[in-house]
Scaffold this motif. Structure first.
Motif, PDB file in Angstrom:
ATOM      1  N   LYS A  30       2.405  -4.049   0.012  1.00 46.90           N
ATOM      2  CA  LYS A  30       3.260  -4.222   1.250  1.00 46.90           C
ATOM      3  C   LYS A  30       2.161  -4.559   2.162  1.00 46.90           C
ATOM      4  N   ASP A  31       1.728  -3.291   2.419  1.00 50.14           N
ATOM      5  CA  ASP A  31       1.020  -3.094   3.818  1.00 50.14           C
ATOM      6  C   ASP A  31      -0.095  -4.129   2.766  1.00 50.14           C
ATOM      7  N   ARG A  34      -0.009  -7.357   4.188  1.00 54.67           N
ATOM      8  CA  ARG A  34      -0.002  -7.504   5.679  1.00 54.67           C
ATOM      9  C   ARG A  34      -1.007  -7.522   5.730  1.00 54.67           C
TER      10      ARG A  34
END
Lengths: 345, 131
Positions: A30-31, A34
């Motif tokens: 997820k990071d 992003r």
């Protein structure tokens, strides 16, 4: 781990001190998805290094169809113009031109700002430049040099009256400047329409009469006869000012200074153009000028010797620019040197 | 905190540049030598001619590997000057670009003119300070 949006990230020189940078960090997917890419790009032009903040457009991060197809696009060759394909190609080209690596040549445009006592450029546009033989960089160096010498280093001269623009005197000056500009335009469009090669003051002064009502020096208290007299005087003064301005710009010149006041219109003067072209052509063949071309001042002195002593530098510069625009000559090392375009060039 | 700019130097000036300074210079790729100390890292030699004298600059290419060498082509190098054993001088390249087809005379002229202008400006500024 990552700075928040808008927070100032540390200088790129210090990144090596962070041990996480050179290790394979274990991150949540997820990071990774992003992660914000650094927008800090130190740029070096040989005279200094400055940070440029080049923000990437968010829309390029989206997983569009263009990105899916990778770095090359399959073009369906059915013939004709396919706007969708072309748009995809354009977006891809834009994206690629903004993907920067160390050593890339960039053109950056933006405003200067100071952040934490450091000057930075907040880029409003930037793109990679393809310069395989350093042609762009070399011409940039020469161009910037001339810009400094010819413009930036010269103080902007305010005339005394312009400094007091809020006074009646300043108002007057502004009005007379605009009258002068309109008068110049009137005269030039008349000369061009009629194809006048040369003219005398009496041929054109009548054009300036309508402008007198706008001239600031009109007095309303004079008698009719004196009004008529003063208006012919005013026309005369206005004509003097206009003709001087046109001479300074190189649009008009006097071939022969004599009692008979005749002015030549530079644009219509085929003889001047021919003489200048011949001079450049002959001298371009000479060894002395073969490499660098002929300097404007040299061309000017030859024209003065063969055509007219009264041709000014601004007139010759305009003639040379016209010849260059018509591809008869070309400028070599800078805007002051020209060579003739021969068939073999 | 930003690195120093790579100021343009002619190949024959590199030996007089101080240690650690960032420079931009150029030359023809004459040779690629595998370093004796570390066989994986190679050094390139850029060569130039000036007034009938040949000037060679050793370029350490660790930071720009891998690069596809094109022997006898012109290259521009931006890097930091380091002294080697004896009187040797080396440039540790941060950028090494092939610019084959470059108009060297024009580049030299641009460098000279830029230098002249910047020098005039500095002299003018210091002249003003005196008064």
């Amino acid at each position: 781990m990552q700075t928040e949006q808008g927070e100032h990230e540390p200088s790129s020189l210090l990144w090596g001190l962070d041990p996480v940078l050179s290790s394979f960090a274990k991150l949540y997917v997820k990071d990774i998805l992003r992660m914000r890419e650094s927008s800090q790009i130190p740029v070096d032009d040989g005279t200094g290094v400055i940070n440029c903040l080049c923000w990437k457009d968010e829309k390029w991060r989206e997983n569009t169809d263009a990105v899916n197809s990778g770095a090359t696009l399959q073009v369906s060759n059915k013939g004709g113009f396919n706007p969708v394909e072309q748009l995809k190609k354009l977006k891809l080209a834009q994206k690629l031109s903004a993907q920067l690596e160390i050593g890339d040549l960039l053109r950056v445009r933006g405003s200067v700002k100071t952040s934490r006592e450091q000057r930075e450029i907040m880029a409003c546009s930037y793109y990679k430049v393809n310069d395989p033989v350093m042609e762009v960089q070399i011409s940039w160096m020469m161009e910037v040099l001339h810009l400094y010498r010819d413009f930036y280093d010269k103080p902007f001269l305010f005339t005394k009256s312009v400094q007091h623009l809020d006074t009646a005197e300043g108002d007057d000056l502004l009005r007379s400047l605009s009258v002068l500009r309109r008068a110049s335009r009137l005269l030039m469009s008349f000369i061009r329409e009629k194809g006048l090669g040369s003219f005398r003051p009496k041929d054109v002064q009548h054009l300036l009469m309508p402008l007198l009502s706008c001239a600031p020096s009109c007095s309303t208290t004079q008698q009719e006869s004196t009004v008529a007299q003063s208006s012919s005087k005013q026309v005369h003064h206005l004509f003097r000012d206009v003709i001087k301005a046109l001479q300074d710009e190189g649009l008009v010149f006097r071939k022969v200074i004599s009692q008979d006041e005749v002015y030549q219109a530079r644009e219509q003067d085929k003889e001047l153009r021919r003489v200048t072209k011949d001079i450049v052509r002959e001298d371009s063949g000479r060894e002395k000028y073969a490499e660098k071309g002929c300097h404007v001042l040299h061309i000017l002195s030859c024209v003065r010797q063969t055509y007219s002593r009264n041709v000014s530098k601004s007139v010759i510069e305009m003639v040379l620019r016209c010849l260059e625009r018509d591809s008869e000559i070309f400028s070599t090392i800078d805007q002051n040197h020209y060579k003739y375009i021969s068939v073999t060039d | 905190m930003l690195p120093e700019p790579g100021v343009f130097h002619f190949p024959w000036e590199i030996s007089s540049v101080q240690e650690g300074a960032a420079v931009r210079t150029y030359g023809r790729l004459r040779d690629l030598i595998a370093s004796i100390r570390n066989p994986e890292v190679s050094e390139a030699v850029l060569s130039s001619q000036h007034l009938s004298v040949q000037y060679d600059i050793t370029v350490h290419t660790a930071f720009v590997e891998p690069f596809l060498p094109s022997l006898h082509s012109h290259y521009i190098v931006l890097g930091d000057v380091e002294r080697t054993e004896g009187d040797g001088v080396m440039v540790r390249a941060r950028v090494l670009n092939c610019v084959d087809g470059i108009n060297l005379a024009l580049l030299q002229q641009a460098i000279v003119e830029q230098r002249r202008y910047l020098q005039e400006r500095d002299e003018h500024a210091s002249h003003l300070k005196i008064y």
